[in-house]
Write an enzyme that holds these catalytic residues in place. Structure first.
Site, PDB file in Angstrom:
ATOM      1  N   HIS A 135       0.850   4.413   4.413  1.00  0.00           N
ATOM      2  CA  HIS A 135       0.172   5.259   3.442  1.00  0.00           C
ATOM      3  C   HIS A 135       0.785   6.660   3.424  1.00  0.00           C
ATOM      4  O   HIS A 135       1.111   7.195   2.359  1.00  0.00           O
ATOM      5  CB  HIS A 135      -1.316   5.362   3.780  1.00  0.00           C
ATOM      6  CG  HIS A 135      -2.015   4.043   3.831  1.00  0.00           C
ATOM      7  ND1 HIS A 135      -3.284   3.891   4.367  1.00  0.00           N
ATOM      8  CD2 HIS A 135      -1.635   2.800   3.428  1.00  0.00           C
ATOM      9  CE1 HIS A 135      -3.646   2.634   4.281  1.00  0.00           C
ATOM     10  NE2 HIS A 135      -2.668   1.941   3.722  1.00  0.00           N
ATOM     11  N   SER A 173       0.820  -1.212   0.000  1.00  0.00           N
ATOM     12  CA  SER A 173       0.000   0.000   0.000  1.00  0.00           C
ATOM     13  C   SER A 173       0.852   1.260   0.000  1.00  0.00           C
ATOM     14  O   SER A 173       0.526   2.246  -0.671  1.00  0.00           O
ATOM     15  CB  SER A 173      -0.937  -0.001   1.213  1.00  0.00           C
ATOM     16  OG  SER A 173      -1.840  -1.085   1.155  1.00  0.00           O
TER      17      SER A 173
END
Length: 333
Positions: free
Chosen positions: A186, A134
């Site tokens: 993230h 991610s």
């Protein structure tokens, strides 16, 4: 096995200095009800030194599986996790790779993933493991933002695209506050994507036109998508890229000095200003990475008292999940 898990990477408070034997759930366990494995068995990869009851945080040797900053990018927790990331990678990420070329894409992808795990290693709960790509995909998402800004004048609805992108990114960061998600990956991946994108992507089209460079930035160097130079896309300053700089150095030794000087001759102030911006981004990335690595190994607990809130919401004890606690238990016959 292989996730970013801080106790496998350094001495951690409440583990190495525990006054009782510290046991962990086994790697193949489906429940945390039984803690029967040692730290070495949990970490694997030839093991790590097990904590000794009554030890200290200065015990040596200490766990040092540094590669857990890298290999978690290629691991996932299940079919849904890898399926969602593959969907994004085969659509959005694949389009960006075709646009900027494979080597730029690979640099941003790897750097963003590593940066995200380093950031999480510093500020996430130390008992929480993390894996997945991610962070890398958020770095690629940052390239989309830069690409939009770089080609703003050629877009039919740039403001609409920007609003959609910003809204999507904001939603993704909010979802990262839910339990079980590593929002630091993230955030770190996105920040690294912006910084590394500034370093390796070509200049904005409007700037390239003002300093006399081709508007199409990637075709000649990487074979990425783009139109060939034409009347409206003419290379007015050949030999203007770093690629051309190195190509010129493939000639005879006597011509190398003149080629190097020729690369810098006649540059406009805007060209120098933009390269200073790129240099600043590169320096910031290197300094930030060094500081995070130093802090990770210097401090046994996070040196930021509030940073953990970037990855959780203070409801239902969500921010307590992943915190290491020691519970003494006794058994009687």
């Amino acid at each position: 096995m292989g996730a970013r898990y801080t106790p496998c990477m350094k001495n951690v408070d409440k583990i190495q200095n525990s006054q009782v034997e510290f046991l962990f759930p086994c790697p193949n366990a489906t429940s945390t009800a039984d803690f029967v494995c040692s730290l070495s068995e949990l970490c694997g990869f030839d093991g790590v030194p097990n904590p000794v009851p009554g030890g200290t945080l200065d015990d040596r040797p200490e766990p040092n599986q540094w590669f857990r900053f890298i290999i978690p990018m290629f691991l996932h927790t299940g079919i849904i996790h890898i399926g969602f990331n593959l969907l994004v990678q085969m659509t959005m990420a694949a389009d960006m790779e075709r646009t900027v070329g494979w080597w730029r894409f690979a640099l941003v992808y790897l750097a963003s993933g590593i940066w995200g795990f380093v950031l999480g290693g510093n500020y996430a709960a130390q008992g929480e493991s993390s894996c997945g790509c991610s962070g890398s995909l958020f770095g690629i998402l940052a390239l989309y933002i830069l690409d939009l800004l770089y080609t703003w004048g050629e877009r039919s609805s740039p403001w609409a695209e920007l609003v959609i992108m910003v809204f999507g990114i904001a939603i993704s960061f909010v979802l990262g506050l839910l339990p079980g998600l590593d929002n630091f990956s993230h955030i770190g991946g996105f920040v690294m994507g912006l910084a590394s994108g500034l370093c390796i992507m070509r200049s904005p089209n409007a700037l390239r036109e003002r300093i006399g460079l081709a508007r199409n930035p990637y075709v000649a160097m990487t074979g990425a998508a783009g139109a060939s130079a034409g009347p409206g896309n003419k290379v007015t300053n050949p030999g203007s890229s770093i690629a051309e700089f190195f190509k010129a150095h493939k000639g005879s030794k006597s011509s190398k000095d003149s080629s190097a000087l020729g690369f810098f001759k006649g540059r406009k102030p805007l060209w120098w200003a933009w390269w200073l911006v790129r240099l600043g981004a590169l320096v910031a990335v290197l300094i930030g990475f060094i500081l995070l690595i130093v802090d990770f190994y210097k401090y046994h607990t996070s040196n930021c008292s509030w940073c953990y809130r970037l990855s959780c919401l203070p409801v239902n004890d969500w921010c307590e999940q992943g915190q290491i606690t020691v519970v003494n238990t006794t058994t009687t016959n």
